[in-house]
Design a protein around this motif. Structure first.
Motif, PDB file in Angstrom:
ATOM      1  N   SER A 222      32.975  37.898  42.672  1.00  0.00           N
ATOM      2  CA  SER A 222      33.774  37.463  41.528  1.00  0.00           C
ATOM      3  C   SER A 222      32.954  36.433  40.767  1.00  0.00           C
ATOM      4  CB  SER A 222      35.093  36.845  42.004  1.00  0.00           C
ATOM      5  OG  SER A 222      34.826  35.679  42.775  1.00  0.00           O
ATOM      6  N   LEU A 223      33.433  36.055  39.602  1.00  0.00           N
ATOM      7  CA  LEU A 223      32.723  35.054  38.823  1.00  0.00           C
ATOM      8  C   LEU A 223      32.723  33.714  39.552  1.00  0.00           C
ATOM      9  CD1 LEU A 223      31.156  34.678  36.258  1.00  0.00           C
ATOM     10  CD2 LEU A 223      33.283  34.165  35.053  1.00  0.00           C
ATOM     11  N   SER A 242      30.470  29.625  22.278  1.00  0.00           N
ATOM     12  CA  SER A 242      31.879  29.858  21.987  1.00  0.00           C
ATOM     13  C   SER A 242      32.179  31.349  21.892  1.00  0.00           C
ATOM     14  CB  SER A 242      32.268  29.184  20.669  1.00  0.00           C
ATOM     15  OG  SER A 242      32.301  27.789  20.802  1.00  0.00           O
ATOM     16  N   SER A 243      33.447  31.664  21.991  1.00  0.00           N
ATOM     17  CA  SER A 243      33.918  33.030  21.829  1.00  0.00           C
ATOM     18  C   SER A 243      33.669  33.507  20.398  1.00  0.00           C
ATOM     19  CB  SER A 243      35.419  33.085  22.139  1.00  0.00           C
ATOM     20  OG  SER A 243      35.999  34.260  21.642  1.00  0.00           O
ATOM     21  N   THR A 256      35.726  34.154  29.579  1.00  0.00           N
ATOM     22  CA  THR A 256      34.658  34.085  30.569  1.00  0.00           C
ATOM     23  C   THR A 256      34.187  32.657  30.744  1.00  0.00           C
ATOM     24  OG1 THR A 256      33.934  36.321  30.031  1.00  0.00           O
ATOM     25  CG2 THR A 256      32.350  34.918  31.154  1.00  0.00           C
ATOM     26  N   ALA A 257      33.987  31.935  29.636  1.00  0.00           N
ATOM     27  CA  ALA A 257      33.567  30.535  29.716  1.00  0.00           C
ATOM     28  C   ALA A 257      34.612  29.694  30.441  1.00  0.00           C
ATOM     29  CB  ALA A 257      33.325  29.986  28.315  1.00  0.00           C
ATOM     30  N   PRO A 291      32.404  41.231  31.177  1.00  0.00           N
ATOM     31  CA  PRO A 291      33.586  40.892  30.385  1.00  0.00           C
ATOM     32  C   PRO A 291      34.580  40.093  31.207  1.00  0.00           C
ATOM     33  CG  PRO A 291      33.697  43.174  31.117  1.00  0.00           C
ATOM     34  CD  PRO A 291      32.335  42.667  31.507  1.00  0.00           C
ATOM     35  N   ALA A 292      35.351  39.249  30.537  1.00  0.00           N
ATOM     36  CA  ALA A 292      36.361  38.472  31.250  1.00  0.00           C
ATOM     37  C   ALA A 292      37.499  39.383  31.667  1.00  0.00           C
ATOM     38  CB  ALA A 292      36.896  37.359  30.334  1.00  0.00           C
ATOM     39  N   ARG A 293      38.082  39.037  32.782  1.00  0.00           N
ATOM     40  CA  ARG A 293      39.199  39.837  33.276  1.00  0.00           C
ATOM     41  C   ARG A 293      40.424  38.965  33.410  1.00  0.00           C
ATOM     42  NH1 ARG A 293      37.820  43.279  38.418  1.00  0.00           N
ATOM     43  NH2 ARG A 293      39.813  44.158  37.824  1.00  0.00           N
TER      44      ARG A 293
END
Length: 293
Positions: A222-223, A242-243, A256-257, A291-293
């Motif tokens: 995992s992250l 930034s996004s 994600t950040a 990618p963020a989950r």
């Protein structure tokens, strides 16, 4: 693009533990950069159309006296060699007051405490508001950060597909001014199906890269696990972009950040979005390979 330089470091201060963490990081940055330090204390200003309950009468004098006491406590721990000035500002909210102050003072970075945690970063409402609106980079100090910490490493969170972008260039500029080493970090989350990697530098890939310094590939189930595989230096700071949702020259904390932030033991600095002229959609790449989950 004009290279960022650090001339003025603003610290949001409020007398609590988070504020002292922020002050410690602000001192470390100002000392390493040879910059001026601005202490900013925001006093909440109630609306004239809002009636307080229960009625307690005017507390303006009491609040002003407390603010002066907090500022005095903060100034007492700032080393004599650091140029500094204090500012007490009224505003409708802490975030609103800090944003207005850094714009007026022409600050290059805004430092704030992240929250109470065992050396880990945890956001709170005022910080969350800043992380979605600030026009300057926001540096988040983890709980327990010490003012005598020397900035030794500037880490740049980059994606595997776009190793040369704003964060990479900014990290090189910051490192030159701070007298620190540069390391690029790519996070690979196996749960998101991003592929394999290693938490150690890959010599083969580094030898082909035109970018200076090491490149760490942090891989995990995992992250959170990926972040934990990195041997984060005590004097390190992590720069992250930034996004794409961010307005131009503003910051916006992406998913994600945010996930990296919640497990990071060193300060994170979120950079405003600077669109690349050559980019077709005028967007910056995501700082993570997955990618963020």
């Amino acid at each position: 693009m004009v290279e960022p330089t650090i001339h003025r470091v603003a610290v949001g201060f409020g007398g609590d533990e988070r504020s002292h963490d922020a002050l410690a990081l602000g001192i470390a940055l100002a000392r390493s950069a040879g910059a001026r330090l601005d202490l900013i204390l925001v006093i909440r200003q109630d609306s004239a159309f809002k009636q307080e309950y229960p009625p307690v009468g005017s507390v303006v004098g009491i609040i002003a006296e407390q603010a002066q006491q907090w500022i005095a406590e903060a100034e007492a721990v700032i080393p004599a060699e650091i140029r500094h000035h204090s500012h007490i500002r009224p505003a409708g909210s802490v975030a609103e007051g800090l944003v207005a102050a850094v714009q007026e003072l022409d600050s290059d970075v805004l430092v704030t405490g992240s929250g109470i945690g065992f050396g880990r970063i945890m956001t709170h409402p005022a910080v969350t508001a800043l992380l979605h609106s600030s026009p300057v980079p926001v540096a988040l100090a983890p709980s327990g950060y010490r003012a005598n910490t020397q900035i030794t490493d500037v880490m740049a969170a980059v994606s595997a597909a776009h190793p040369d972008h704003q964060v990479t260039r900014s990290s090189e500029s910051w490192a030159r001014q701070l007298g620190a080493a540069v390391t690029r970090v790519t996070f690979e989350d196996k749960e998101s199906g991003s592929g394999a990697g290693s938490a150690d530098a890959d010599p083969a890939l580094d030898s082909e890269s035109s970018q200076p310094g090491k490149h760490i590939y942090a891989t995990g189930r995992s992250l959170r696990h990926a972040v934990g595989t990195v041997d984060w230096p005590q004097g390190g700071i992590l720069l992250i972009g930034s996004s794409p949702l961010a307005r131009r020259r503003h910051i916006f904390l992406g998913m994600t950040a945010a996930r990296v932030l919640s497990h990071l033991p060193i300060p994170m600095i979120l950079l405003p979005r600077e669109p690349e002229p050559s980019a077709p959609d005028n967007r910056e790449p995501d700082p993570s390979a997955s990618p963020a989950r």
